[in-house]
Design a protein around this motif. Sequence first.
Motif, PDB file in Angstrom:
ATOM      1  N   GLY A 147       0.717  -1.224  -0.289  1.00 47.37           N
ATOM      2  CA  GLY A 147       0.016  -0.047   0.301  1.00 47.37           C
ATOM      3  C   GLY A 147       1.559   1.190   0.051  1.00 47.37           C
ATOM      4  O   GLY A 147       0.801   1.897   1.161  1.00 47.37           O
ATOM      5  N   GLY A 148       2.245   1.463  -1.766  1.00 49.83           N
ATOM      6  CA  GLY A 148       2.366   2.513  -1.177  1.00 49.83           C
ATOM      7  C   GLY A 148       3.580   2.070  -0.164  1.00 49.83           C
ATOM      8  O   GLY A 148       4.443   1.534  -0.282  1.00 49.83           O
ATOM      9  N   GLU A 149       3.194   3.670   0.666  1.00 50.42           N
ATOM     10  CA  GLU A 149       4.589   2.994   2.089  1.00 50.42           C
ATOM     11  C   GLU A 149       4.379   2.208   3.172  1.00 50.42           C
ATOM     12  O   GLU A 149       4.852   1.757   4.310  1.00 50.42           O
ATOM     13  CB  GLU A 149       5.693   4.572   2.936  1.00 50.42           C
ATOM     14  CG  GLU A 149       5.976   5.343   1.516  1.00 50.42           C
ATOM     15  CD  GLU A 149       6.376   6.251   2.332  1.00 50.42           C
ATOM     16  OE1 GLU A 149       7.272   7.453   1.515  1.00 50.42           O
ATOM     17  OE2 GLU A 149       6.256   7.155   2.999  1.00 50.42           O
ATOM     18  N   ILE A 150       3.251   0.958   2.567  1.00 44.76           N
ATOM     19  CA  ILE A 150       2.210   0.363   3.798  1.00 44.76           C
ATOM     20  C   ILE A 150       3.344  -1.443   3.510  1.00 44.76           C
ATOM     21  O   ILE A 150       2.326  -1.233   2.715  1.00 44.76           O
ATOM     22  CB  ILE A 150       1.073   0.667   4.673  1.00 44.76           C
ATOM     23  CG1 ILE A 150       1.737   2.096   5.141  1.00 44.76           C
ATOM     24  CG2 ILE A 150       0.449   0.153   5.439  1.00 44.76           C
ATOM     25  CD1 ILE A 150       0.412   2.845   5.406  1.00 44.76           C
ATOM     26  N   LEU A 151       3.098  -1.811   4.215  1.00 47.43           N
ATOM     27  CA  LEU A 151       3.116  -3.487   3.916  1.00 47.43           C
ATOM     28  C   LEU A 151       2.194  -4.164   5.016  1.00 47.43           C
ATOM     29  O   LEU A 151       2.685  -3.901   5.642  1.00 47.43           O
ATOM     30  CB  LEU A 151       4.458  -4.518   3.987  1.00 47.43           C
ATOM     31  CG  LEU A 151       5.373  -4.214   2.686  1.00 47.43           C
ATOM     32  CD1 LEU A 151       6.601  -4.568   2.939  1.00 47.43           C
ATOM     33  CD2 LEU A 151       4.879  -3.666   0.879  1.00 47.43           C
ATOM     34  N   LYS A 152       1.044  -4.777   4.358  1.00 46.62           N
ATOM     35  CA  LYS A 152       0.591  -5.615   5.302  1.00 46.62           C
ATOM     36  C   LYS A 152       0.992  -7.465   4.749  1.00 46.62           C
ATOM     37  O   LYS A 152       0.821  -7.463   4.169  1.00 46.62           O
ATOM     38  CB  LYS A 152      -1.393  -5.936   4.438  1.00 46.62           C
ATOM     39  CG  LYS A 152      -1.783  -6.471   5.979  1.00 46.62           C
ATOM     40  CD  LYS A 152      -3.029  -6.051   5.851  1.00 46.62           C
ATOM     41  CE  LYS A 152      -4.358  -6.620   7.397  1.00 46.62           C
ATOM     42  NZ  LYS A 152      -5.533  -6.371   7.684  1.00 46.62           N
ATOM     43  N   ILE A 153       1.060  -8.144   5.748  1.00 49.34           N
ATOM     44  CA  ILE A 153       1.712  -9.185   6.045  1.00 49.34           C
ATOM     45  C   ILE A 153       1.230 -10.572   6.669  1.00 49.34           C
ATOM     46  O   ILE A 153       0.661  -9.946   7.791  1.00 49.34           O
ATOM     47  CB  ILE A 153       3.398  -9.506   6.547  1.00 49.34           C
ATOM     48  CG1 ILE A 153       3.998  -8.051   5.212  1.00 49.34           C
ATOM     49  CG2 ILE A 153       3.855 -10.624   6.146  1.00 49.34           C
ATOM     50  CD1 ILE A 153       5.235  -8.011   6.038  1.00 49.34           C
ATOM     51  N   HIS A 154       0.482 -11.358   5.996  1.00 50.13           N
ATOM     52  CA  HIS A 154       0.326 -12.614   6.596  1.00 50.13           C
ATOM     53  C   HIS A 154       1.109 -13.716   6.177  1.00 50.13           C
ATOM     54  O   HIS A 154       1.532 -13.800   5.050  1.00 50.13           O
ATOM     55  CB  HIS A 154      -1.177 -12.734   5.890  1.00 50.13           C
ATOM     56  CG  HIS A 154      -2.176 -14.619   6.020  1.00 50.13           C
ATOM     57  ND1 HIS A 154      -1.338 -14.902   6.021  1.00 50.13           N
ATOM     58  CD2 HIS A 154      -2.534 -14.620   7.321  1.00 50.13           C
ATOM     59  CE1 HIS A 154      -1.901 -16.297   6.183  1.00 50.13           C
ATOM     60  NE2 HIS A 154      -3.354 -15.722   7.153  1.00 50.13           N
ATOM     61  N   ILE A 155       1.407 -14.233   7.465  1.00 52.63           N
ATOM     62  CA  ILE A 155       2.158 -15.340   6.846  1.00 52.63           C
ATOM     63  C   ILE A 155       2.476 -16.895   8.455  1.00 52.63           C
ATOM     64  O   ILE A 155       2.025 -16.515   9.232  1.00 52.63           O
ATOM     65  CB  ILE A 155       4.222 -15.510   6.976  1.00 52.63           C
ATOM     66  CG1 ILE A 155       4.695 -16.813   6.539  1.00 52.63           C
ATOM     67  CG2 ILE A 155       4.615 -14.714   8.458  1.00 52.63           C
ATOM     68  CD1 ILE A 155       6.391 -16.562   6.368  1.00 52.63           C
ATOM     69  N   HIS A 156       2.195 -17.997   8.116  1.00 50.97           N
ATOM     70  CA  HIS A 156       1.743 -19.443   8.454  1.00 50.97           C
ATOM     71  C   HIS A 156       4.070 -19.164   8.623  1.00 50.97           C
ATOM     72  O   HIS A 156       4.250 -20.329   7.684  1.00 50.97           O
ATOM     73  CB  HIS A 156       1.565 -20.194   7.906  1.00 50.97           C
ATOM     74  CG  HIS A 156       0.170 -19.710   8.545  1.00 50.97           C
ATOM     75  ND1 HIS A 156      -0.684 -20.803   7.507  1.00 50.97           N
ATOM     76  CD2 HIS A 156      -0.780 -18.782   8.243  1.00 50.97           C
ATOM     77  CE1 HIS A 156      -1.933 -20.734   7.566  1.00 50.97           C
ATOM     78  NE2 HIS A 156      -2.332 -18.751   7.896  1.00 50.97           N
TER      79      HIS A 156
END
Length: 539
Positions: free
Chosen positions: A270-279
């Motif tokens: 999201g531009g300068e924002i990262l949204k992260i999901h990981i197992h």
Amino acid sequence: MAGNKEIITGNDFKCMIAGAYNAFSLEHENINRLNVFPVPDGDTGTNMLRTLGAVARAVAEASETSIGELSKKAATSAIMGARGNSGVILSQIFRGLARGLEGKDTVCSAGLGKAFQYGVLYAYRSVSKPVEGTILTVAKGIAKGAHHAVRADLPIMEILKEAVAGGNRELARTPDLLPALKAAGVVDAGGKGLIVFLEGCIAGLGGDLPTAPEVTFEKSFKAAAKMPAEDFEITRPYCTEFMVKDSTVKAVEARKVLMKMGDSLVVADGGEILKIHIHTDNPGKVLAQGISWGSLHDIKVDNMADQHRSLVIDEEAKEPELKVAVISVAAGEGLAEIMKGLGASIIISGGQSMNPSVEEFVDAINSNIAEKYIILPNNSNIVLAAAQVKKMLGDRVEIVPTVNTPQGLSVLMAFDPSLDIMESVNHMTEAMQGVREAAITQAVRDSKVDGVLVEEGAYLGVIGGKVKLYGDNINKVIVDTVKKISDDECEVVSLYYGKNIKTEDAEAFAEMLEDIFPDLEVEIYAGGQPHYHLLISVE
């Protein structure tokens, strides 16, 4: 495989799954056509194909090589990807296979044959009230055939062929066990699906993989998220989510680094924002990497093995907003809006011929908007998938087993978010009992109803899931259907019209009913559901 003492490897297992998926890609529509009723919800083949699609992709992409690890991955993907009752039963076969192959690098013919017997046992146990003449009857025949072949120490190809032969014998008997099948002149669709599955396994194991047509379904090729299945060890149990603000790296760079630390990775840019999901098996390492890129926010770490969410690092993380939330399945946009207005917090799209997967329910629950959830399946073919969710997530989930939309709408009216979840479930279950409902649709093929031929295109009045009325004049079928489900004490008839019905036509139906039944008030709503012209409730 080699000699009389065969060794079946993980690669052989992959070939079997690929063969089964190919077979279903070719045959699922033929299985759908075995639907005993002329109503447009014959989706047994499609549900089994979609379930198997989740398995096929997960196994094809797996880095594991042992047959035990591959079977575990297949089971988890099948359970999460299961759609409809037939898909849930198929997922339990994979669960039994994983139980029988647990801890094994390779397996002999007898071992694989016994694992298939485990699969059939698990499938049979997945249904609380087994009905003979269904997929479960065929499953028993398959188990019996496999059992005798294993005892005779036959090669695996012969074991599977004997299993198919045993299943086919029982499949041929299904019309004698269920009058509806005999009247329609067909065998059980789910049972036929099991035969196709095994025949595909045989073809794949033998290296005979026919070219299947390209089949695309939403999420059907998706490898299901790693979620807990009973008795399965999760190697990467921590579902880790966070945001990185003022990130110094882009999503593509973050993916390259994080993909080595786990699976089920999602990185949204999201531009300068990262949204992260990981197992992952090491959330601390993942978070340390994230903090090197920027400031961390909204951190959530969920241990999927014991299914409780523990929040770490972020002391300001939000608690669930609701004490109890309702998840309701809706077959149309109009119905979805009505359900939201009645108090459903989450709507899952689904219904006839589009049954949602177990994974979709689990994803909704993991949105964490509430402490606990009540699921309304609103379709008889979704109840078993909802039960699977309950089995996985325990006390966090309860089910009010609604089997149609009018039941779902009625129980939503009885939902009180201030009550304890079990009090709500009891109130809602009571409200479900008195619902009088029906539906109007058209026959999708020629069929016999009570020994009378009903031609394709005829209008059908469906009451309690069964065709009770039919004819060429939709007005007459509507009137006769309302007459059959109402009595002198009824005051209101609600018509929810489908996406193929114009508003002016729905208004005309309402005026007609008010003229014929002057003591009834008729209300109309835009339901937007496919397949069914009208959903009707009377109170």
